[in-house]
Design an enzyme around this catalytic site. Structure first.
Site, PDB file in Angstrom:
ATOM      1  N   GLU A 109      -7.670   1.240   3.424  1.00  0.00           N
ATOM      2  CA  GLU A 109      -7.071   1.556   2.128  1.00  0.00           C
ATOM      3  C   GLU A 109      -8.062   2.285   1.228  1.00  0.00           C
ATOM      4  O   GLU A 109      -9.181   1.830   1.008  1.00  0.00           O
ATOM      5  CB  GLU A 109      -6.564   0.294   1.437  1.00  0.00           C
ATOM      6  CG  GLU A 109      -5.840   0.645   0.126  1.00  0.00           C
ATOM      7  CD  GLU A 109      -5.023  -0.490  -0.456  1.00  0.00           C
ATOM      8  OE1 GLU A 109      -5.174  -1.647   0.003  1.00  0.00           O
ATOM      9  OE2 GLU A 109      -4.231  -0.210  -1.379  1.00  0.00           O
ATOM     10  N   GLU A 115     -13.231  -0.271  -7.353  1.00  0.00           N
ATOM     11  CA  GLU A 115     -12.979  -1.268  -6.304  1.00  0.00           C
ATOM     12  C   GLU A 115     -13.710  -0.992  -4.992  1.00  0.00           C
ATOM     13  O   GLU A 115     -13.669  -1.812  -4.082  1.00  0.00           O
ATOM     14  CB  GLU A 115     -11.468  -1.407  -6.072  1.00  0.00           C
ATOM     15  CG  GLU A 115     -10.766  -1.934  -7.321  1.00  0.00           C
ATOM     16  CD  GLU A 115      -9.273  -2.184  -7.130  1.00  0.00           C
ATOM     17  OE1 GLU A 115      -8.833  -2.356  -5.990  1.00  0.00           O
ATOM     18  OE2 GLU A 115      -8.560  -2.206  -8.146  1.00  0.00           O
ATOM     19  N   ASP A 142      -2.409   4.526  -1.552  1.00  0.00           N
ATOM     20  CA  ASP A 142      -1.764   3.684  -2.566  1.00  0.00           C
ATOM     21  C   ASP A 142      -1.638   4.513  -3.844  1.00  0.00           C
ATOM     22  O   ASP A 142      -2.636   5.027  -4.353  1.00  0.00           O
ATOM     23  CB  ASP A 142      -2.660   2.449  -2.783  1.00  0.00           C
ATOM     24  CG  ASP A 142      -2.115   1.480  -3.835  1.00  0.00           C
ATOM     25  OD1 ASP A 142      -1.551   1.936  -4.841  1.00  0.00           O
ATOM     26  OD2 ASP A 142      -2.301   0.262  -3.641  1.00  0.00           O
ATOM     27  N   THR A 143      -0.392   4.661  -4.323  1.00  0.00           N
ATOM     28  CA  THR A 143      -0.160   5.547  -5.477  1.00  0.00           C
ATOM     29  C   THR A 143      -0.892   5.094  -6.741  1.00  0.00           C
ATOM     30  O   THR A 143      -1.273   5.923  -7.562  1.00  0.00           O
ATOM     31  CB  THR A 143       1.350   5.665  -5.787  1.00  0.00           C
ATOM     32  OG1 THR A 143       1.894   4.361  -6.001  1.00  0.00           O
ATOM     33  CG2 THR A 143       2.081   6.332  -4.627  1.00  0.00           C
ATOM     34  N   TYR A 144      -1.074   3.796  -6.912  1.00  0.00           N
ATOM     35  CA  TYR A 144      -1.814   3.303  -8.087  1.00  0.00           C
ATOM     36  C   TYR A 144      -3.231   3.882  -8.099  1.00  0.00           C
ATOM     37  O   TYR A 144      -3.712   4.364  -9.126  1.00  0.00           O
ATOM     38  CB  TYR A 144      -1.862   1.769  -8.062  1.00  0.00           C
ATOM     39  CG  TYR A 144      -2.877   1.182  -9.014  1.00  0.00           C
ATOM     40  CD1 TYR A 144      -2.614   1.085 -10.377  1.00  0.00           C
ATOM     41  CD2 TYR A 144      -4.129   0.743  -8.547  1.00  0.00           C
ATOM     42  CE1 TYR A 144      -3.562   0.561 -11.255  1.00  0.00           C
ATOM     43  CE2 TYR A 144      -5.067   0.222  -9.416  1.00  0.00           C
ATOM     44  CZ  TYR A 144      -4.782   0.130 -10.762  1.00  0.00           C
ATOM     45  OH  TYR A 144      -5.716  -0.380 -11.625  1.00  0.00           O
ATOM     46  N   HIS A 145      -3.900   3.859  -6.953  1.00  0.00           N
ATOM     47  CA  HIS A 145      -5.274   4.374  -6.869  1.00  0.00           C
ATOM     48  C   HIS A 145      -5.293   5.908  -6.892  1.00  0.00           C
ATOM     49  O   HIS A 145      -6.165   6.519  -7.510  1.00  0.00           O
ATOM     50  CB  HIS A 145      -5.951   3.864  -5.590  1.00  0.00           C
ATOM     51  CG  HIS A 145      -6.058   2.374  -5.548  1.00  0.00           C
ATOM     52  ND1 HIS A 145      -6.941   1.669  -6.335  1.00  0.00           N
ATOM     53  CD2 HIS A 145      -5.374   1.449  -4.836  1.00  0.00           C
ATOM     54  CE1 HIS A 145      -6.798   0.372  -6.103  1.00  0.00           C
ATOM     55  NE2 HIS A 145      -5.855   0.203  -5.194  1.00  0.00           N
ATOM     56  N   HIS A 168       1.137   2.307   0.230  1.00  0.00           N
ATOM     57  CA  HIS A 168       1.488   1.384  -0.855  1.00  0.00           C
ATOM     58  C   HIS A 168       2.083   2.160  -2.020  1.00  0.00           C
ATOM     59  O   HIS A 168       1.504   3.152  -2.482  1.00  0.00           O
ATOM     60  CB  HIS A 168       0.239   0.661  -1.390  1.00  0.00           C
ATOM     61  CG  HIS A 168      -0.100  -0.587  -0.653  1.00  0.00           C
ATOM     62  ND1 HIS A 168      -1.288  -1.269  -0.830  1.00  0.00           N
ATOM     63  CD2 HIS A 168       0.613  -1.316   0.256  1.00  0.00           C
ATOM     64  CE1 HIS A 168      -1.303  -2.334  -0.053  1.00  0.00           C
ATOM     65  NE2 HIS A 168      -0.171  -2.385   0.623  1.00  0.00           N
ATOM     66  N   ARG A 174       0.967  -1.220 -12.392  1.00  0.00           N
ATOM     67  CA  ARG A 174       1.293  -2.160 -11.324  1.00  0.00           C
ATOM     68  C   ARG A 174       2.499  -3.044 -11.627  1.00  0.00           C
ATOM     69  O   ARG A 174       2.662  -4.112 -11.041  1.00  0.00           O
ATOM     70  CB  ARG A 174       0.062  -3.020 -10.941  1.00  0.00           C
ATOM     71  CG  ARG A 174      -1.212  -2.196 -10.816  1.00  0.00           C
ATOM     72  CD  ARG A 174      -2.292  -2.890 -10.036  1.00  0.00           C
ATOM     73  NE  ARG A 174      -2.290  -2.404  -8.664  1.00  0.00           N
ATOM     74  CZ  ARG A 174      -3.328  -2.480  -7.822  1.00  0.00           C
ATOM     75  NH1 ARG A 174      -4.447  -3.040  -8.206  1.00  0.00           N
ATOM     76  NH2 ARG A 174      -3.247  -2.025  -6.607  1.00  0.00           N
ATOM     77  N   GLU A 203       3.853  -2.708  -3.944  1.00  0.00           N
ATOM     78  CA  GLU A 203       2.783  -3.627  -4.332  1.00  0.00           C
ATOM     79  C   GLU A 203       2.776  -3.775  -5.852  1.00  0.00           C
ATOM     80  O   GLU A 203       2.763  -2.789  -6.589  1.00  0.00           O
ATOM     81  CB  GLU A 203       1.434  -3.080  -3.853  1.00  0.00           C
ATOM     82  CG  GLU A 203       0.313  -4.080  -3.993  1.00  0.00           C
ATOM     83  CD  GLU A 203      -0.973  -3.592  -3.335  1.00  0.00           C
ATOM     84  OE1 GLU A 203      -1.536  -4.358  -2.546  1.00  0.00           O
ATOM     85  OE2 GLU A 203      -1.401  -2.458  -3.605  1.00  0.00           O
TER      86      GLU A 203
END
Ligand code: MN
Length: 261
Positions: A109, A115, A142-145, A168, A174, A203
């Site tokens: 990921e 992070e 992951d679209t958030y990141h 994700h 989130r 997520e």
């Protein structure tokens, strides 16, 4: 799987069968398990942890083990060292062998700069996969990141191409999909254009239901929801609608806007 010992494999397997559910295992390494530090102790602890998770996954019948498997899930105060990165590559090569023998794909990921200090962009994720060189290691986006790190998330998805193995979907804060600032029309166009056929997982976090250690590590200081069933139902409808819209646009050859054509 931050705390792998907390999982009752037999009971979990029974429940998955009873409710006809699939399962993916995911985790980030702890500071103690972080073999990207380059120390022999961390290698011993971290490699044993990942192999244990893969073995538990094999028992459960999982197809994917994902997450921040190449470093700790934490804020770093310095860049990764070359020796530390090499140790991560070596350990993951060995973990991939065990996973492959059990038909499990390893998803690395890509997460934001707060992070990890190793893979913050999709391109860095692809580079890491190439260094490991196993056929069952893929990039997990992951679209958030991506919203924090990528110049153009849709283009990053397309360029990741066949290296993309897990995805994700998460909002900018989130919470409920569509209530934040991420352009999901564009994200799903990217997935369709990349001919991505792997899992797409929603997520979201709220300290109401998420493990306290994980919730605190991720900085979940305000809860955007309390009803997890309503949240999930909404997310599933939202994602299915977007997958269908994107597929229709692809089928009619509608050009992607701006940066890619
Ligand atoms: Mn994620």
């Amino acid at each position: 799987m931050l705390d792998a010992d907390a999982m009752d494999v037999a009971m979990t397997k029974k429940l998955l069968e009873e409710y006809d559910l699939g399962v993916t295992l995911s985790l980030g390494l702890s500071a103690e398990e972080d073999f990207s530090s380059g120390t022999p102790e961390s290698r011993e602890i971290g490699e044993a942890k990942l192999k244990k998770v893969v073995s538990m996954g094999a028992e459960l019948g999982v197809t994917h083990v994902c997450g921040i498997l190449y470093s700790a899930l934490q804020k770093y105060n310095e860049p990764a060292s070359a020796a530390g990165l090499q140790q991560s590559v070596d350990v993951l090569g060995s973990v991939c062998e065990l996973a492959k023998a059990n038909d499990i794909m390893i998803g690395l990921e890509v997460v934001n700069r707060y992070e990890t200090n190793i893979a913050n962009t999709a391109a860095q994720g692809v580079e890491l996969c190439k260094m490991i060189g196993a056929s069952n290691v893929k990039v997990h986006l992951d679209t958030y990141h991506m919203n924090i790190e990528e110049d153009d998330a849709k283009l990053a998805i397309i360029e990741t191409g066949d290296y993309l193995g897990y995805f994700h979907i998460g909002e900018s804060h989130r919470g409920y999909l569509g209530s934040g600032s991420i352009d999901f029309d564009s994200i799903f166009r990217g997935l369709a254009k990349a001919n991505y056929t792997g899992p797409i997982t929603f997520e979201s976090f709220s300290s109401e239901v998420v493990n306290e250690q994980l919730s605190n590590t991720l900085g979940i200081w305000r809860n955007l929801w309390t009803d997890s069933s309503d949240l999930c139902e909404h997310a599933l409808q939202y994602m299915r609608a977007h997958v269908r819209s994107a597929a229709a646009l692809e089928a009619f050859n509608v050009p992607l806007s701006d940066s890619f054509s």
